[in-house]
Design an enzyme around this catalytic site. Structure first.
Site, PDB file in Angstrom:
ATOM      1  N   CYS A  68      66.779  11.544  67.713  1.00 35.50           N
ATOM      2  CA  CYS A  68      65.366  11.846  67.410  1.00 35.50           C
ATOM      3  C   CYS A  68      64.615  10.576  66.988  1.00 35.50           C
ATOM      4  O   CYS A  68      65.148   9.743  66.243  1.00 35.50           O
ATOM      5  CB  CYS A  68      65.301  12.892  66.301  1.00 35.50           C
ATOM      6  N   CYS A  72      63.376  10.872  59.277  1.00 36.76           N
ATOM      7  CA  CYS A  72      63.568  11.737  58.102  1.00 36.76           C
ATOM      8  C   CYS A  72      64.874  11.361  57.381  1.00 36.76           C
ATOM      9  O   CYS A  72      65.959  11.418  57.990  1.00 36.76           O
ATOM     10  CB  CYS A  72      63.587  13.197  58.533  1.00 36.76           C
ATOM     11  N   CYS A  75      68.252  13.367  57.597  1.00 41.56           N
ATOM     12  CA  CYS A  75      68.667  14.000  58.852  1.00 41.56           C
ATOM     13  C   CYS A  75      69.707  13.191  59.628  1.00 41.56           C
ATOM     14  O   CYS A  75      69.503  12.011  59.929  1.00 41.56           O
ATOM     15  CB  CYS A  75      67.444  14.252  59.724  1.00 41.56           C
ATOM     16  N   CYS A 111      67.965  31.403  65.977  1.00 44.03           N
ATOM     17  CA  CYS A 111      67.050  30.279  65.790  1.00 44.03           C
ATOM     18  C   CYS A 111      67.561  29.065  66.560  1.00 44.03           C
ATOM     19  O   CYS A 111      68.689  28.624  66.336  1.00 44.03           O
ATOM     20  CB  CYS A 111      66.977  29.884  64.318  1.00 44.03           C
ATOM     21  N   CYS A 142      63.534  32.630  67.147  1.00 47.65           N
ATOM     22  CA  CYS A 142      62.893  31.597  66.334  1.00 47.65           C
ATOM     23  C   CYS A 142      63.216  30.253  66.985  1.00 47.65           C
ATOM     24  O   CYS A 142      64.337  30.078  67.489  1.00 47.65           O
ATOM     25  CB  CYS A 142      63.462  31.639  64.909  1.00 47.65           C
ATOM     26  N   CYS A 202      57.696  30.354  59.758  1.00 39.49           N
ATOM     27  CA  CYS A 202      58.863  30.126  58.907  1.00 39.49           C
ATOM     28  C   CYS A 202      58.710  28.707  58.371  1.00 39.49           C
ATOM     29  O   CYS A 202      58.751  27.748  59.152  1.00 39.49           O
ATOM     30  CB  CYS A 202      60.139  30.274  59.723  1.00 39.49           C
ATOM     31  N   ARG A 274      64.784  32.452  52.260  1.00 39.66           N
ATOM     32  CA  ARG A 274      66.119  32.229  52.850  1.00 39.66           C
ATOM     33  C   ARG A 274      66.909  31.177  52.096  1.00 39.66           C
ATOM     34  O   ARG A 274      66.466  30.035  51.944  1.00 39.66           O
ATOM     35  CB  ARG A 274      66.006  31.843  54.326  1.00 39.66           C
TER      36      ARG A 274
HETATM   37  N1  SAM Z   1      62.972  18.293  64.582  1.00 40.20           N
HETATM   38  C1  SAM Z   1      62.383  19.474  64.089  1.00 40.20           C
HETATM   39  C2  SAM Z   1      61.677  19.252  62.777  1.00 40.20           C
HETATM   40  O1  SAM Z   1      62.015  18.306  62.071  1.00 40.20           O
HETATM   41  O2  SAM Z   1      60.820  20.064  62.452  1.00 40.20           O
HETATM   42  C3  SAM Z   1      63.343  20.625  63.970  1.00 40.20           C
HETATM   43  C4  SAM Z   1      64.757  20.378  63.495  1.00 40.20           C
HETATM   44  S1  SAM Z   1      64.916  19.798  61.820  1.00 40.20           S
HETATM   45  C5  SAM Z   1      66.622  19.357  61.746  1.00 40.20           C
HETATM   46  C6  SAM Z   1      64.756  21.295  60.866  1.00 40.20           C
HETATM   47  C7  SAM Z   1      64.836  21.219  59.368  1.00 40.20           C
HETATM   48  O3  SAM Z   1      66.171  21.103  58.959  1.00 40.20           O
HETATM   49  C8  SAM Z   1      64.160  20.068  58.673  1.00 40.20           C
HETATM   50  O4  SAM Z   1      62.787  20.250  58.547  1.00 40.20           O
HETATM   51  C9  SAM Z   1      64.826  20.086  57.310  1.00 40.20           C
HETATM   52  O5  SAM Z   1      64.116  20.925  56.425  1.00 40.20           O
HETATM   53  C10 SAM Z   1      66.196  20.705  57.610  1.00 40.20           C
HETATM   54  N2  SAM Z   1      67.271  19.722  57.410  1.00 40.20           N
HETATM   55  C11 SAM Z   1      67.600  18.715  58.241  1.00 40.20           C
HETATM   56  N3  SAM Z   1      68.626  17.997  57.754  1.00 40.20           N
HETATM   57  C12 SAM Z   1      68.965  18.558  56.571  1.00 40.20           C
HETATM   58  C13 SAM Z   1      69.949  18.260  55.582  1.00 40.20           C
HETATM   59  N4  SAM Z   1      70.785  17.237  55.701  1.00 40.20           N
HETATM   60  N5  SAM Z   1      70.013  19.049  54.488  1.00 40.20           N
HETATM   61  C14 SAM Z   1      69.158  20.076  54.351  1.00 40.20           C
HETATM   62  N6  SAM Z   1      68.220  20.412  55.244  1.00 40.20           N
HETATM   63  C15 SAM Z   1      68.098  19.657  56.345  1.00 40.20           C
HETATM   64 FE1  SF4 Z   2      63.968  14.533  63.969  1.00 37.10          FE
HETATM   65 FE2  SF4 Z   2      65.681  15.331  62.097  1.00 37.10          FE
HETATM   66 FE3  SF4 Z   2      63.197  14.640  61.409  1.00 37.10          FE
HETATM   67 FE4  SF4 Z   2      63.602  16.917  62.831  1.00 37.10          FE
HETATM   68  S1  SF4 Z   2      64.313  16.493  60.743  1.00 37.10           S
HETATM   69  S2  SF4 Z   2      62.038  15.349  63.174  1.00 37.10           S
HETATM   70  S3  SF4 Z   2      65.383  16.279  64.061  1.00 37.10           S
HETATM   71  S4  SF4 Z   2      64.782  13.279  62.291  1.00 37.10           S
END
Ligand code: SAM
Ligand code: SF4
Ligand code: DTB
Length: 327
Positions: A68, A72, A75, A111, A142, A202, A274
């Site tokens: 990606c 973040c 992530c 989802c 979802c 959500c 949730r």
């Molecule tokens: N890329 C899209 C986005 O960021 O909206 C969808 C996938 S993203 C992985 C979905 C959500 O997963 C993130 O917004 C975050 O809240 C949650 N998430 C991701 N990594 C995480 C982690 N290590 N621990 C807890 N929640 C996490």
């Molecule tokens: Fe990309 Fe992960 Fe951020 Fe979603 S949470 S935008 S998958 S880096």
């Protein structure tokens, strides 16, 4: 409860809007209540709006993993630091196999998550086919695909999408310390598009990233002040993923996590709250406290997107011990 505590906990109501407007101060006041008082209030609100012993179950599938563009800090799928292997968008057939298995195990919603900043229009051709196929199995649908451009939410709605997951993730004051490649305002823009297209929202966040209690209150105030509040509110506890900037974040006090659930329940009485990422690291007793605090939904199945989640058998056993039923 004392009069002061009641006053602090009260929503500041705006005369112009019928929906109550929650302030960060009011929510901080809730966080500061004695634990038993907070739990009592949350359980009281919970019982007025929901079946106290029913928990809804959603199963997750990563339909496009890794690589990606976004940074973040939590992530594993970020190309900047994540260790998740980059994979192509799954085929519709593979998604149907996973959705059927989830339904057989007792999930009611499926989802699908993609590691994108946002989808390209051509990506949506396949994602809309996935939505149609999953819906045809009798599951709620979802997706979480990142930020949407004009017209994309309408395409998803037409395909039969029930919910779009798009989290605010953390307080606006803390956001820039965790994510630099997009702003929280851009996420609000997508949430508006989703709601306008008639898709249920959500939207939640992550705690345990080093934010303060006030910042947890601020995140929940942002969510509760949406008009209307999200239909579903995932509260994730950070899963510290190897290689990410937050891999060594100090764990949150478990009672503070329960308090977060309780404050979400009190301030968003009609929403499904949730208990999301982080359950694998939680004891059964801690999860039971989260249900008592008003959580009434979980991610169900042994994998989240890239991280682990309790085995379905462990959840079944926990539900049986607690007398919980599937919603
Ligand atoms: N890329 C899209 C986005 O960021 O909206 C969808 C996938 S993203 C992985 C979905 C959500 O997963 C993130 O917004 C975050 O809240 C949650 N998430 C991701 N990594 C995480 C982690 N290590 N621990 C807890 N929640 C996490
Ligand atoms: Fe990309 Fe992960 Fe951020 Fe979603 S949470 S935008 S998958 S880096
Ligand atoms: C949400 O709020 N939590 C889910 C879902 N929405 C997409 C994702 C949690 C991801 C946990 C880390 C991982 O599996 O990589």
């Amino acid at each position: 409860m004392t009069a002061t505590a009641t006053a602090t906990a009260q929503a500041a109501s705006s005369p112009a809007a019928s929906a109550p407007r929650w302030t960060t101060e009011a929510l901080t006041g809730l966080f500061e209540l004695p634990f038993n008082d907070l739990m009592y209030r949350a359980q009281h609100v919970h019982r007025q709006h929901h079946d106290a012993n029913a928990v809804q179950r959603s199963t997750l599938l990563s339909i496009k993993t890794g690589g990606c563009s976004e940074d973040c800090g939590y992530c594993s799928q970020s190309a900047h630091h994540g260790e998740a292997r980059r994979e192509a968008l799954l085929d519709v057939g593979d998604v149907v196999v996973a959705a059927r298995a989830a339904k057989d195990k007792g999930a009611t919603r499926f989802c699908m998550g993609a590691a994108w900043r946002g989808p390209k229009d051509k990506d949506l051709d396949r994602v809309t086919a996935m939505i149609g196929a999953v819906k045809a199995l009798g599951l709620e649908t979802c997706v979480t695909l990142g930020m949407l451009k004009d017209g994309q939410a309408e395409r998803l709605k037409q395909a039969g999408l029930d919910y779009y997951n798009h989290n605010l993730d953390t307080a606006p004051e803390f956001y820039g310390q965790v994510i630099k490649t997009h702003s929280q305002d851009e996420r609000f823009d997508t949430l508006d598009k989703v709601r306008e297209a008639g898709i249920k929202v959500c939207c939640g966040g992550i705690v345990g990233m080093g934010e303060t209690r006030r910042q947890r209150a601020s995140l929940l105030a942002e969510l509760a002040n949406m008009n209307p509040p999200p239909d579903s509110v995932p509260i994730n506890e950070l899963v510290p993923m190897p290689g990410t900037p937050l891999e060594n974040a100090a764990p949150l006090d478990p009672f503070e996590f329960v308090r977060t659930i309780a404050v979400a329940r009190i301030t968003m009485p009609g929403s499904m709250v949730r208990l999301s990422a982080g359950r694998q690291q939680m004891s059964d007793e801690l999860q039971a406290l989260c249900f008592l605090a008003g959580a009434n939904s979980i991610f169900y199945g042994d994998k989240l997107l890239t991280a682990g989640n309790p085995e379905a058998d462990r959840d079944e056993a926990l539900f049986a011990r607690l007398g919980l039923c599937a919603a």
